[in-house]
Design a protein around this motif. Structure first.
Motif, mmCIF file in Angstrom:
data_model
loop_
_atom_site.group_PDB
_atom_site.id
_atom_site.type_symbol
_atom_site.label_atom_id
_atom_site.label_comp_id
_atom_site.label_asym_id
_atom_site.label_seq_id
_atom_site.Cartn_x
_atom_site.Cartn_y
_atom_site.Cartn_z
ATOM 1 N N THR A 144 0.826 -1.204 0.000
ATOM 2 C CA THR A 144 0.000 0.000 0.000
ATOM 3 C C THR A 144 0.862 1.256 0.000
ATOM 4 O O THR A 144 0.577 2.217 -0.723
ATOM 5 C CB THR A 144 -0.956 -0.002 1.201
ATOM 6 O OG1 THR A 144 -1.718 -1.220 1.158
ATOM 7 C CG2 THR A 144 -1.887 1.179 1.178
ATOM 8 N N ALA A 145 1.920 1.267 0.795
ATOM 9 C CA ALA A 145 2.826 2.420 0.826
ATOM 10 C C ALA A 145 3.507 2.593 -0.529
ATOM 11 O O ALA A 145 3.631 3.716 -1.037
ATOM 12 C CB ALA A 145 3.865 2.247 1.928
ATOM 13 N N GLY A 146 3.955 1.498 -1.112
ATOM 14 C CA GLY A 146 4.591 1.567 -2.424
ATOM 15 C C GLY A 146 3.637 2.073 -3.493
ATOM 16 O O GLY A 146 3.990 2.925 -4.317
ATOM 17 N N GLU A 147 2.425 1.561 -3.475
ATOM 18 C CA GLU A 147 1.426 1.991 -4.456
ATOM 19 C C GLU A 147 1.132 3.481 -4.324
ATOM 20 O O GLU A 147 1.016 4.199 -5.333
ATOM 21 C CB GLU A 147 0.143 1.185 -4.285
ATOM 22 C CG GLU A 147 -0.912 1.493 -5.312
ATOM 23 C CD GLU A 147 -2.187 0.689 -5.104
ATOM 24 O OE1 GLU A 147 -3.240 1.171 -5.579
ATOM 25 O OE2 GLU A 147 -2.156 -0.396 -4.493
ATOM 26 N N ALA A 148 1.013 3.973 -3.097
ATOM 27 C CA ALA A 148 0.755 5.403 -2.870
ATOM 28 C C ALA A 148 1.911 6.250 -3.407
ATOM 29 O O ALA A 148 1.687 7.302 -4.024
ATOM 30 C CB ALA A 148 0.539 5.670 -1.381
ATOM 31 N N ILE A 149 3.133 5.788 -3.190
ATOM 32 C CA ILE A 149 4.304 6.492 -3.723
ATOM 33 C C ILE A 149 4.232 6.526 -5.244
ATOM 34 O O ILE A 149 4.453 7.566 -5.868
ATOM 35 C CB ILE A 149 5.609 5.822 -3.238
ATOM 36 C CG1 ILE A 149 5.812 6.083 -1.745
ATOM 37 C CG2 ILE A 149 6.810 6.300 -4.043
ATOM 38 C CD1 ILE A 149 6.911 5.259 -1.104
#
Length: 163
Positions: A144-149
């Motif tokens: 989720t953090a990677g996708e948001a980035i």
């Protein structure tokens, strides 16, 4: 304005070369082809890389819908690259941001911008990738953090593309 043009031109030429290569390659050679199930699919995905998966999806969309191939490929490649760097640089501790999630998020955002009619399908593919099997090196990463980035990077790239 003119100082920016050589960078964009060389980026378009690089993207066109990548696109040409992708158009010639039909399927990756995989040593996991004899295996079966989700683990084999995950191994095949990681042998080719997250960018190749989404670049192939771009080629499918381009063949079906048309568009400016060099321009779209250039912005897709730029977003993928910058998203991977941003996710890697965001590694402050466990869990780390998923580079794969960043590439996927950036890819879907860019492709949805250029192929708006396919946005829902692209989001569905992203959700399937998010919940699917992961390669061992990415299992502890925060998707989720990677996708948001990746989506944030893509927004910057698309803002640049609009100028």
């Amino acid at each position: 304005m003119t100082s920016r043009m050589p960078r964009v031109t060389s980026l378009c030429m690089t993207a066109a070369a990548v696109l040409g290569t992708l158009l010639l390659v039909e399927a990756p050679v995989s040593h996991a082809q004899s295996a079966t199930g989700d683990a084999a699919n995950a191994a095949k995905f990681w042998e080719t890389g997250a960018t190749v998966h989404w670049n192939r999806r771009y080629v499918q969309l381009f063949r079906a819908r048309g568009g400016n191939a060099g321009r779209i490929a250039a912005y897709l490649s730029l977003a993928q690259y910058k998203a991977a760097l941003a996710a890697r640089d965001a590694q402050s501790g466990p869990p780390r941001a998923s580079v794969t999630g960043a590439v996927a998020g950036a890819s879907v955002a860019v492709l949805s911008s250029f192929f708006a009619a396919d946005a829902a399908t692209l989001e569905t593919e992203l959700a399937a990738q998010r919940s699917g099997p992961r390669w061992p090196g990415d299992q502890q990463a925060d998707w989720t953090a990677g996708e948001a980035i990746g989506r944030a990077v893509a927004a910057d790239v698309l803002a640049y593309a609009a100028t």
